[in-house]
Design an enzyme around this catalytic site. Structure first.
Site, PDB file in Angstrom:
ATOM      1  NE  ARG A   1      30.750  56.883  36.217  1.00 61.75           N
ATOM      2  CZ  ARG A   1      30.811  57.840  34.652  1.00 61.75           C
ATOM      3  NH1 ARG A   1      31.657  56.818  33.981  1.00 61.75           N
ATOM      4  NH2 ARG A   1      30.651  58.792  34.645  1.00 61.75           N
TER       5      ARG A   1
ATOM      6  CB  CYS B   1      29.297  32.200  47.135  1.00 61.97           C
ATOM      7  SG  CYS B   1      27.959  31.211  47.087  1.00 61.97           S
TER       8      CYS B   1
ATOM      9  N   GLY C   1      36.947  37.488  38.207  1.00 65.42           N
ATOM     10  CA  GLY C   1      37.656  36.548  37.875  1.00 65.42           C
ATOM     11  C   GLY C   1      37.419  35.321  37.151  1.00 65.42           C
ATOM     12  CG  ASP C   2      39.579  30.762  36.194  1.00 65.15           C
ATOM     13  OD1 ASP C   2      39.266  30.921  35.454  1.00 65.15           O
ATOM     14  OD2 ASP C   2      40.725  30.054  36.347  1.00 65.15           O
TER      15      ASP C   2
ATOM     16  CG  ASP D   1      44.232  34.869  36.371  1.00 75.65           C
ATOM     17  OD1 ASP D   1      43.219  35.227  35.871  1.00 75.65           O
ATOM     18  OD2 ASP D   1      43.878  33.608  36.778  1.00 75.65           O
TER      19      ASP D   1
ATOM     20  NE  ARG E   1      69.448  44.853  55.106  1.00 73.44           N
ATOM     21  CZ  ARG E   1      69.126  45.606  55.988  1.00 73.44           C
ATOM     22  NH1 ARG E   1      67.965  45.976  55.839  1.00 73.44           N
ATOM     23  NH2 ARG E   1      69.434  46.009  57.191  1.00 73.44           N
TER      24      ARG E   1
ATOM     25  NE  ARG F   1      43.387  32.987  41.914  1.00 70.04           N
ATOM     26  CZ  ARG F   1      43.003  32.607  43.153  1.00 70.04           C
ATOM     27  NH1 ARG F   1      43.431  31.803  43.877  1.00 70.04           N
ATOM     28  NH2 ARG F   1      42.236  33.207  44.068  1.00 70.04           N
TER      29      ARG F   1
ATOM     30  N   GLY G   1      62.737  46.742  36.118  1.00 70.16           N
ATOM     31  CA  GLY G   1      65.164  46.401  36.127  1.00 70.16           C
ATOM     32  C   GLY G   1      65.634  45.379  36.704  1.00 70.16           C
TER      33      GLY G   1
ATOM     34  NE  ARG H   1      66.642  42.743  56.499  1.00 68.77           N
ATOM     35  CZ  ARG H   1      67.819  42.377  56.667  1.00 68.77           C
ATOM     36  NH1 ARG H   1      68.559  41.356  56.226  1.00 68.77           N
ATOM     37  NH2 ARG H   1      68.786  42.904  57.699  1.00 68.77           N
TER      38      ARG H   1
ATOM     39  CD  GLN I   1      51.250  42.256  45.328  1.00 69.63           C
ATOM     40  OE1 GLN I   1      51.034  41.944  44.059  1.00 69.63           O
ATOM     41  NE2 GLN I   1      51.002  41.648  46.400  1.00 69.63           N
TER      42      GLN I   1
HETATM   43  O1  F6P Z   1      42.909  36.707  42.112  1.00 66.40           O
HETATM   44  C1  F6P Z   1      42.654  37.385  42.760  1.00 66.40           C
HETATM   45  C2  F6P Z   1      44.018  37.457  43.982  1.00 66.40           C
HETATM   46  O2  F6P Z   1      44.646  38.974  44.045  1.00 66.40           O
HETATM   47  C3  F6P Z   1      45.299  36.858  44.044  1.00 66.40           C
HETATM   48  O3  F6P Z   1      45.891  37.336  43.049  1.00 66.40           O
HETATM   49  C4  F6P Z   1      45.490  36.074  45.006  1.00 66.40           C
HETATM   50  O4  F6P Z   1      46.070  34.699  44.504  1.00 66.40           O
HETATM   51  C5  F6P Z   1      44.711  35.589  45.513  1.00 66.40           C
HETATM   52  O5  F6P Z   1      43.276  36.556  45.261  1.00 66.40           O
HETATM   53  C6  F6P Z   1      43.611  36.074  47.376  1.00 66.40           C
HETATM   54  O6  F6P Z   1      42.573  35.761  47.676  1.00 66.40           O
HETATM   55  P1  F6P Z   1      42.531  36.512  49.084  1.00 66.40           P
HETATM   56  O7  F6P Z   1      42.335  37.822  48.849  1.00 66.40           O
HETATM   57  O8  F6P Z   1      41.278  35.452  48.905  1.00 66.40           O
HETATM   58  O9  F6P Z   1      43.490  36.246  49.498  1.00 66.40           O
END
Ligand code: F6P
Length: 319
Positions: free
Chosen positions: A21, A73, A102-103, A129, A162, A171, A185, A243, A251
């Site tokens: 945006r 890709c 990302g990277d 990262d 537990r 990653r 914590g 567990r 996430q």
């Molecule tokens: O880079 C983001 C991420 O969520 C990493 O934390 C994780 O290892 C990876 O992508 C998972 O990739 P995919 O969604 O292709 O399984």
């Protein structure tokens, strides 16, 4: 420059929409045409490119995911793929490209830069990262998602006395685990940047148990290994009821936090500014709450590191 392009690539991250945006609105504000490229570099190769306007990015600032979609890709890792991408950009008259990702996405931007095509990288990944920025877009939201989940697990962990191993994403980076561990914590935080001392983890668990602690939380970054294997080892060594929860792709979703929306807006707008100033081959970032930009090739040569003080603090507070 009179016509720019924007794409999102790699794993999506909450706040990518806010960044798109900002790019679109900032371009239009400066009377520059802006084209959205769908499905990351895959869409670039295929010419899946559309003109965007003010309305294209209405009502998206609060949404997770990416309205431009994303992809990993393989073809773009090859020179032939990169040349096809540049050909498409030229065909559409796009003079500069903003890559949000990302990277891996930055490596694509680096390749375009090396081939003389003007590119700016905007760091968008939950992993946090990328060198050259204190925070990446999506990290704060993912962190808050993790905290919310751990708080819930804590309730049931206490009821049943537990020990929980919680595996989080990241990653090869331990930032999500470290920040989540400190914020919640946790007894122990296991990250790929640090060799863990298994005996120390066990001693800490036993000490807590002897003190009458009703539950224990161990956060394990996925880059360290499997949470399930670690859970078995803990159970064998302590005989505590254990567990494992792997939080997984939960996430990556959800509405971005205010911090991520603001960060994404600032970084997206800064990327446009740089291209309009005639700068290219840069990545934008935030350091000490100031917007910065760095040479993308130099930054990719660096490796990510964790905050040592925070790691030490997490040890001191989880005695
Ligand atoms: O880079 C983001 C991420 O969520 C990493 O934390 C994780 O290892 C990876 O992508 C998972 O990739 P995919 O969604 O292709 O399984």
């Amino acid at each position: 420059m009179k016509r720019l392009g924007v794409l999102t690539s790699g794993g999506d991250a909450p706040g990518m929409n806010a960044a798109i945006r900002a790019v679109v609105r900032k371009c239009i504000y400066h009377d520059v045409e802006i084209y959205g490229i769908k499905n990351g570099y895959q869409g670039l190769i295929e010419g899946n490119i559309e003109k965007m306007d003010v309305g294209s990015v209405g009502d998206i600032i609060q949404r997770g995911g990416t309205m431009l979609y994303s992809a990993r890709c393989e073809e773009f890792k090859t020179e032939a793929g990169q040349l096809k991408g540049i050909e498409q950009l030229k065909k559409f008259g796009i003079e500069g490209l903003i890559v949000i990702g990302g990277d891996g996405s930055f490596q694509g931007a680096q390749k375009l830069t090396e081939k003389g095509y003007p590119c700016i990288g905007v760091p968008g990944t939950i992993d946090n990262d990328i060198p050259g920025t204190d925070f990446t877009i999506g990290f704060d939201t993912a962190l808050n998602t993790i905290i919310e989940a751990i708080d819930k697990i804590r309730d049931t962990a206490t009821s049943h006395e537990r020990t929980y191993i919680i595996e989080v994403m990241g990653r090869n980076a331990g930032d999500l685990a470290l920040w989540a561990g400190l914020a919640d914590g946790a007894e122990s935080i296991l990250i790929p940047e640090k060799q863990d001392d298994f005996n120390e983890v066990i001693t800490r668990l036993k000490r807590g148990h002897e003190r009458g602690k009703k539950h224990s939380i161990i956060i394990l970054a996925e880059g360290v290994g499997s949470g399930f294997e670690y859970g078995d080892r803990i159970h064998e060594a302590t005989n505590l009821e254990t567990r494992v929860t792997v939080l997984g792709h939960i996430q990556r979703g959800g509405s971005p936090t205010a911090n991520d929306r603001v960060l994404a807006s600032r970084l997206g707008a800064k990327a446009v500014d740089l291209l309009l100033e005639g700068k290219a081959g840069r990545m934008v970032g935030i350091q000490k709450n100031k917007l910065v930009d760095h040479d993308i090739i130099e930054m990719l040569a660096l490796s990510h590191s964790i905050d040592e003080d925070m790691y030490q603090l997490s040890k001191e507070l989880s005695i």
